[in-house]
Design a protein around this motif. Structure first.
Motif, PDB file in Angstrom:
ATOM      1  N   MET A 100      60.377  53.581  86.489  1.00 35.51           N
ATOM      2  CA  MET A 100      59.163  54.120  85.913  1.00 35.51           C
ATOM      3  C   MET A 100      59.497  55.081  84.768  1.00 35.51           C
ATOM      4  N   ALA A 101      60.487  55.933  84.965  1.00 36.80           N
ATOM      5  CA  ALA A 101      60.857  56.883  83.914  1.00 36.80           C
ATOM      6  C   ALA A 101      61.462  56.163  82.717  1.00 36.80           C
ATOM      7  N   ILE A 102      62.149  55.068  82.966  1.00 34.71           N
ATOM      8  CA  ILE A 102      62.741  54.300  81.873  1.00 34.71           C
ATOM      9  C   ILE A 102      61.645  53.707  81.008  1.00 34.71           C
ATOM     10  N   ALA A 103      60.612  53.179  81.627  1.00 34.09           N
ATOM     11  CA  ALA A 103      59.494  52.606  80.870  1.00 34.09           C
ATOM     12  C   ALA A 103      58.780  53.680  80.063  1.00 34.09           C
ATOM     13  N   ALA A 104      58.611  54.853  80.646  1.00 36.92           N
ATOM     14  CA  ALA A 104      57.954  55.947  79.922  1.00 36.92           C
ATOM     15  C   ALA A 104      58.785  56.376  78.722  1.00 36.92           C
ATOM     16  N   LEU A 105      60.099  56.407  78.885  1.00 37.75           N
ATOM     17  CA  LEU A 105      60.982  56.785  77.786  1.00 37.75           C
ATOM     18  C   LEU A 105      60.922  55.758  76.661  1.00 37.75           C
ATOM     19  N   ARG A 106      60.759  54.499  77.019  1.00 29.30           N
ATOM     20  CA  ARG A 106      60.666  53.445  76.006  1.00 29.30           C
ATOM     21  C   ARG A 106      59.332  53.467  75.275  1.00 29.30           C
ATOM     22  N   LEU A 107      58.262  53.787  75.982  1.00 31.46           N
ATOM     23  CA  LEU A 107      56.926  53.733  75.402  1.00 31.46           C
ATOM     24  C   LEU A 107      56.510  55.012  74.684  1.00 31.46           C
ATOM     25  N   ALA A 108      57.108  56.127  75.029  1.00 30.52           N
ATOM     26  CA  ALA A 108      56.679  57.419  74.500  1.00 30.52           C
ATOM     27  C   ALA A 108      56.738  57.520  72.973  1.00 30.52           C
ATOM     28  N   PRO A 109      57.803  57.100  72.300  1.00 32.66           N
ATOM     29  CA  PRO A 109      57.810  57.235  70.840  1.00 32.66           C
ATOM     30  C   PRO A 109      56.684  56.439  70.167  1.00 32.66           C
ATOM     31  N   GLY A 110      56.435  55.248  70.644  1.00 33.10           N
ATOM     32  CA  GLY A 110      55.358  54.442  70.081  1.00 33.10           C
ATOM     33  C   GLY A 110      53.996  55.059  70.318  1.00 33.10           C
ATOM     34  N   MET A 111      53.797  55.594  71.521  1.00 31.72           N
ATOM     35  CA  MET A 111      52.527  56.238  71.820  1.00 31.72           C
ATOM     36  C   MET A 111      52.316  57.470  70.941  1.00 31.72           C
ATOM     37  N   LEU A 112      53.382  58.229  70.712  1.00 28.93           N
ATOM     38  CA  LEU A 112      53.275  59.402  69.847  1.00 28.93           C
ATOM     39  C   LEU A 112      52.962  59.010  68.406  1.00 28.93           C
ATOM     40  N   MET A 113      53.566  57.937  67.942  1.00 32.61           N
ATOM     41  CA  MET A 113      53.281  57.491  66.581  1.00 32.61           C
ATOM     42  C   MET A 113      51.864  56.952  66.454  1.00 32.61           C
ATOM     43  N   LEU A 114      51.375  56.263  67.481  1.00 33.61           N
ATOM     44  CA  LEU A 114      49.989  55.806  67.466  1.00 33.61           C
ATOM     45  C   LEU A 114      49.020  56.979  67.485  1.00 33.61           C
ATOM     46  N   PHE A 115      49.344  58.024  68.229  1.00 34.18           N
ATOM     47  CA  PHE A 115      48.514  59.225  68.232  1.00 34.18           C
ATOM     48  C   PHE A 115      48.490  59.863  66.844  1.00 34.18           C
ATOM     49  N   ALA A 116      49.638  59.908  66.176  1.00 31.53           N
ATOM     50  CA  ALA A 116      49.687  60.459  64.821  1.00 31.53           C
ATOM     51  C   ALA A 116      48.855  59.610  63.860  1.00 31.53           C
ATOM     52  N   LEU A 117      48.915  58.309  64.012  1.00 31.11           N
ATOM     53  CA  LEU A 117      48.112  57.426  63.171  1.00 31.11           C
ATOM     54  C   LEU A 117      46.626  57.659  63.403  1.00 31.11           C
ATOM     55  N   ARG A 118      46.241  57.805  64.656  1.00 31.23           N
ATOM     56  CA  ARG A 118      44.835  58.042  64.967  1.00 31.23           C
ATOM     57  C   ARG A 118      44.354  59.365  64.367  1.00 31.23           C
TER      58      ARG A 118
END
Length: 51
Positions: free
Chosen positions: A1-19
């Motif tokens: 679970m933590a591995i998946a979060a580590l993989r997804l976190a940068p993309g989610m942060l960039m999507l938040f910045a785009l929004r």
């Protein structure tokens, strides 16, 4: 679970910045998630390189 979060976190942060950029918020709300996404991405790369 933590591995998946580590993989997804940068993309989610960039999507938040785009929004935030598309909604016209202050530049700080755009810069902070982008700045935070870099160390998270580098941590994921380091974890992947170690195996």
């Amino acid at each position: 679970m933590a591995i998946a979060a580590l993989r997804l976190a940068p993309g989610m942060l960039m999507l938040f910045a785009l929004r935030t950029a598309l909604t016209g918020l202050d530049w700080r709300w755009i810069a902070v998630p982008l700045i935070v996404s870099l160390p998270v991405h580098l941590a994921d790369l380091a974890r992947t390189a170690r195996g």
